[in-house]
Scaffold this motif. Structure first.
Motif, PDB file in Angstrom:
ATOM      1  N   ASN A  72      -2.926  15.288  -5.308  1.00  0.00           N
ATOM      2  CA  ASN A  72      -4.048  15.232  -4.381  1.00  0.00           C
ATOM      3  C   ASN A  72      -5.252  15.914  -5.027  1.00  0.00           C
ATOM      4  N   LYS A 117      -5.221  10.411  -3.326  1.00  0.00           N
ATOM      5  CA  LYS A 117      -4.022  10.390  -4.163  1.00  0.00           C
ATOM      6  C   LYS A 117      -4.427   9.935  -5.556  1.00  0.00           C
ATOM      7  N   LYS A 151       1.264   1.499  -1.618  1.00  0.00           N
ATOM      8  CA  LYS A 151       2.194   2.502  -1.102  1.00  0.00           C
ATOM      9  C   LYS A 151       1.440   3.644  -0.418  1.00  0.00           C
ATOM     10  N   TYR A 152       0.189   3.883  -0.834  1.00  0.00           N
ATOM     11  CA  TYR A 152      -0.594   5.015  -0.332  1.00  0.00           C
ATOM     12  C   TYR A 152      -1.801   4.606   0.525  1.00  0.00           C
ATOM     13  N   TYR A 153      -2.365   3.407   0.290  1.00  0.00           N
ATOM     14  CA  TYR A 153      -3.578   2.979   0.999  1.00  0.00           C
ATOM     15  C   TYR A 153      -3.428   1.558   1.512  1.00  0.00           C
ATOM     16  N   LEU A 211      -5.736   5.967   4.209  1.00  0.00           N
ATOM     17  CA  LEU A 211      -4.528   6.606   3.714  1.00  0.00           C
ATOM     18  C   LEU A 211      -3.342   6.311   4.625  1.00  0.00           C
TER      19      LEU A 211
END
Length: 96
Positions: free
Chosen positions: A42, A55, A78-80, A86
């Motif tokens: 982060n 990320k 996977k993250y956004y 997010l």
């Protein structure tokens, strides 16, 4: 005056998974120990005007930047989500 040693052989670069660009904020961050491959950290990014953490995929000194960029494109979902919001555990994160 203390002289700061700039050992760039032990430095890492980061790819922001939100904007998929090289993160200039974490550029050349020096590491005492090498992190594992595919480490996500982060960090603040200029794409958010330093207002929030994003990320970031670490690119170690022994990694190929272009290969890591292709991997970053694959794991971004996977993250956004498609609107760069997010995700938290596969669900959209609600910020207050």
């Amino acid at each position: 005056m203390c002289k700061r040693h700039d050992n760039t052989d032990r430095s890492s670069e980061f790819i922001c998974l939100r904007c998929l660009k090289k993160n200039q904020v974490g550029d050349k961050m020096r590491r005492a120990n090498m992190r594992e491959k595919d480490h996500v950290k982060n960090l603040c990014c200029l794409c958010t005007k330093l207002q929030m953490r994003t990320k970031n995929l670490e690119v170690r000194r022994c990694d190929d930047f272009d290969e890591r960029m292709e991997y970053a494109k694959k794991i971004k979902s996977k993250y956004y989500d498609e609107n760069n919001k997010l995700l938290l555990n596969g669900k959209q994160r609600i910020c207050m």
